[in-house]
Scaffold this motif. Structure first.
Motif, short mmCIF file in Angstrom:
data_model
loop_
_atom_site.label_atom_id
_atom_site.label_comp_id
_atom_site.label_asym_id
_atom_site.label_seq_id
_atom_site.Cartn_x
_atom_site.Cartn_y
_atom_site.Cartn_z
N LEU A 258 0.83 -1.21 0.00
CA LEU A 258 0.00 0.00 0.00
C LEU A 258 0.86 1.26 0.00
N LEU A 259 1.90 1.26 0.82
CA LEU A 259 2.76 2.44 0.89
C LEU A 259 3.45 2.69 -0.45
N CYS A 260 3.97 1.63 -1.05
CA CYS A 260 4.64 1.78 -2.35
C CYS A 260 3.66 2.29 -3.40
N SER A 261 2.43 1.78 -3.36
CA SER A 261 1.43 2.21 -4.34
C SER A 261 1.11 3.69 -4.18
N CYS A 262 1.00 4.13 -2.94
CA CYS A 262 0.70 5.54 -2.70
C CYS A 262 1.83 6.44 -3.20
N VAL A 263 3.06 6.03 -2.92
CA VAL A 263 4.20 6.83 -3.37
C VAL A 263 4.27 6.84 -4.89
N GLN A 264 3.98 5.69 -5.51
CA GLN A 264 3.98 5.63 -6.97
C GLN A 264 2.95 6.60 -7.56
N ASP A 265 1.77 6.65 -6.94
CA ASP A 265 0.73 7.55 -7.43
C ASP A 265 1.17 9.01 -7.34
N VAL A 266 1.86 9.34 -6.25
CA VAL A 266 2.34 10.72 -6.08
C VAL A 266 3.36 11.06 -7.17
N ILE A 267 4.26 10.12 -7.43
CA ILE A 267 5.30 10.36 -8.43
C ILE A 267 4.69 10.58 -9.81
N LYS A 268 3.63 9.84 -10.12
CA LYS A 268 3.02 9.94 -11.45
C LYS A 268 2.38 11.29 -11.70
N VAL A 269 1.79 11.87 -10.65
CA VAL A 269 1.01 13.10 -10.85
C VAL A 269 1.77 14.36 -10.44
#
Length: 491
Positions: free
Chosen positions: A24-35
């Motif tokens: 979950l943490l990795c997914s959240c960070v990935q989402d931030v990086i994308k946008v």
């Protein structure tokens, strides 16, 4: 605190945990990086944050446990999906991978990186490295911008670290990894021949060292370990080009090249032909070097000069009178400076000056500046430090006059190159010129007997005359102001 929330790391052991709940943490960070368009500071903070999360944790009993995130989680989430398509900053991917590879592992443990598709990862990394080679000019190579020197250095560091890890795992279990090893070897055939040497820790003793066939004309290499490649760009007479390229790949290969060089030093014509051929080869190799590679190649040139295999006549073209000094211990610096001047004279000549763009000439100037700073650093070691409280006798015996002479010669060579370089003056060489003059003044101040009033007056006049040739008025003015301050303490 995060250790109390294992669900964030995706490492719950319940069998009914859904795929969506993992990492979950990795997914959240990935989402931030994308946008989000991150600043350099934010990227550095992200690297530090994720690096901390993968650090092993000391338990209550003193045992060392796994970090909040496993290194393979970070690599699989932030490196593998992004590095191949360059959808994320390359520096960021490399820094994360480097941080993960730097973790200490328990002895005998299977390395986590083998869970991260290490062979495709290595291939992608060396593909990127192949794109950074400055002399490639195919359409495919131009699709990606060249990496900065810092990124290229980090890339080589990561490939070396990953290669050592993978090589150790292959050596421990060759049957399991042999197919993947041969796959990687076959895929790298399409890349520059130097790339395979970066992966030497992976190959181990499985494959021969493959080099351009022309290298064998200048180097005695055992056929059991080396084989020649028929490459169209390495025709007759390119043996020394291949030799110099081998010298800047790594120190181990450089030692091999120096020890197996085919040169009969008892025959003057052989040494003379080798020296001329090497100078021509350097005109082709120098523009293609990265700063770390150029530093390695300079080391090889110094070894050739000190062993008398490379003959560089030193002329007094920048000296009004024969200096009554003992310059034997400065022969390497003087000859290296003259050699680089001659190489750049060839490069800037009418037959070669169309080879490179303005940016490429800036790169060449920066590499030459690196060599000049290397020579300045060497000269600094010849004198006792100014803060050392040596006796007056020691100061009198210090080769301060010789150092001033060599600094003056190098300064004149730098100005010569400044005037020759197409596209205007190079800022890096201007800064080197200031550094040379500053060190000249420092030696005069620390060793008052090194320069009389008459000599300092002659030096100022001579340097001013040389500097007058510069086209850039601002650079010329600053340097001449600096020259005017070179006044002997006797004056």
């Amino acid at each position: 605190m995060l250790q109390q929330l294992p669900g964030l790391s995706g490492r719950l052991s319940e069998p009914n945990q859904s795929e969506e709940g993992k990492d979950l943490l990795c997914s959240c960070v990935q989402d931030v990086i994308k946008v989000k368009q991150m600043s350099q500071e934010e990227k550095e903070q992200l690297v530090k944050f994720l690096s901390l999360l993968i650090q092993p944790v000391v338990m209550n009993e003193g045992d060392v446990g796994e970090g909040f995130l496993l290194p393979q989680q970070v690599v699989c989430a932030f490196v593998l999906p992004n590095i191949a398509v360059r959808s994320m900053d390359l520096d960021l991917s490399l820094q994360l991978l480097h941080s993960a590879l730097c973790l200490d592992l328990p002895d005998g443990a299977s390395h986590w990186v083998m869970l991260c598709s290490p062979f495709p990862l290595l291939f992608v990394l060396v593909q990127i490295y192949n794109h950074t080679l400055r002399c490639e000019d195919s359409a495919d190579q131009r699709k990606l911008p060249l990496c900065s020197p810092e990124t290229q250095e980090l890339l080589v560091t990561v490939v070396s670290a990953l290669g050592k890890v993978v090589g150790a795992q292959v050596a421990a279990d060759p049957d399991t990894w042999s197919r993947a090893l041969f796959w990687l070897y076959d895929r790298t055939e399409e890349l520059d021949w130097t790339v395979r040497f970066l992966l030497k820790p992976v190959w181990g003793e499985h494959f021969k060292n493959e080099v351009p066939a022309s290298l064998f004309t200048v180097c005695d290499l055992p056929e059991q370990e080396w084989s020649g490649l028929d490459l169209p760009q390495y025709g007759p007479g390119t043996g020394l080009v291949a030799w110099t390229e081998c010298c800047y790949i790594n120190e181990s290969l450089q030692r091999t090249m120096l020890s197996h060089l085919s040169l009969d030093q008892s025959k003057a014509d052989h040494v003379s032909m080798f020296s001329k051929g090497l100078m021509v080869a350097l005109t082709q190799t120098l523009p293609c070097c990265s700063p770390p590679q150029w530093s390695l190649l300079l080391k090889a040139l110094r070894a050739l000069i000190t062993s008398a295999r490379l003959h560089v006549p030193f002329s007094l073209e920048y000296c009004d009178f024969l200096p009554l000094l003992d310059l034997r211990s400065f022969a390497c610096e003087l000859r290296l400076s003259v050699l680089l001047l001659r190489v750049l004279q060839l490069l800037c000549g009418s037959s070669c000056d169309h080879w490179m763009s303005r940016d490429d000439w800036g790169h060449v100037g920066a590499l030459y500046a690196l060599a000049v700073r290397d020579m300045i650093g060497s000269l600094k070691t010849k004198l006792p430090a100014s803060e050392d409280k040596g006796s007056e006798g020691e100061k009198e015996n210090a080769p301060s006059q010789e150092v001033l002479f060599v600094l003056g010669q190098i300064y004149c060579h730098v100005q010569h190159v400044q005037v020759m370089l197409p596209g205007g003056q190079c800022e890096q060489l201007f800064l080197c010129s200031l550094e040379l003059l500053s060190h000249y003044a420092a030696v005069m101040s620390a060793f008052p007997l090194s320069c009389s009033a008459v000599e300092s007056d002659n030096t100022r006049h001579f340097f001013t005359t040389i500097t007058e040739n510069l086209h850039n008025k601002e650079m010329k003015s600053v340097l001449q102001q600096k020259i005017s301050q070179l006044v002997s303490s006797e004056a």
